[in-house]
Design a protein around this motif. Structure first.
Motif: not given
Length: 122
Positions: A45, A48-49, A52-53
């Protein structure tokens, strides 16, 4: 751009393109790297965060670089020359145009409301 469309030619005369302030925008990538942090390495997680950021930062910069920016001509003249008279004249013209649009909107709203009430009561 929306203001220009609403007010028509008068607003187009009062507005002019200005360069976006790119110096204040974030770079194309994050300014820090925490991908090697133990909490990130052990968490899908978190990985992926961060990805994405990173995408969000790049996308935000791209959108801002392509954006059209408008300023009031009078304000630019004031910033360039320090003469408030030209800025106030431009603002007064724009204010008059906006008041005409408001009056037109008020008249339309009144007519529309009356028609709606007449239709609802018949």
């Amino acid at each position: 751009a929306v203001l220009g469309r609403l007010l028509g030619g008068a607003a187009a005369a009062a507005l002019q393109d200005s360069k976006p302030a790119l110096a204040n925008l974030p770079a194309q990538k994050l300014q820090f790297d925490i991908s090697k942090h133990p909490e990130v390495l052990g968490s899908e997680i978190a990985k992926r965060t961060i990805e994405r950021l990173q995408q969000d930062v790049a996308e935000f910069r791209a959108i801002k670089e392509q954006a059209q920016n408008f300023e009031l001509r009078g304000m630019q003249r004031f910033e360039q020359s320090g003469d408030p008279a030209s800025a106030l004249a431009e603002l007064k013209t724009l204010q008059g145009t906006m008041l005409k649009v408001k009056d037109g909107d008020t008249a339309f709203e009144t007519t529309a409301r009356d028609e709606l009430l007449k239709s609802a009561n018949s």
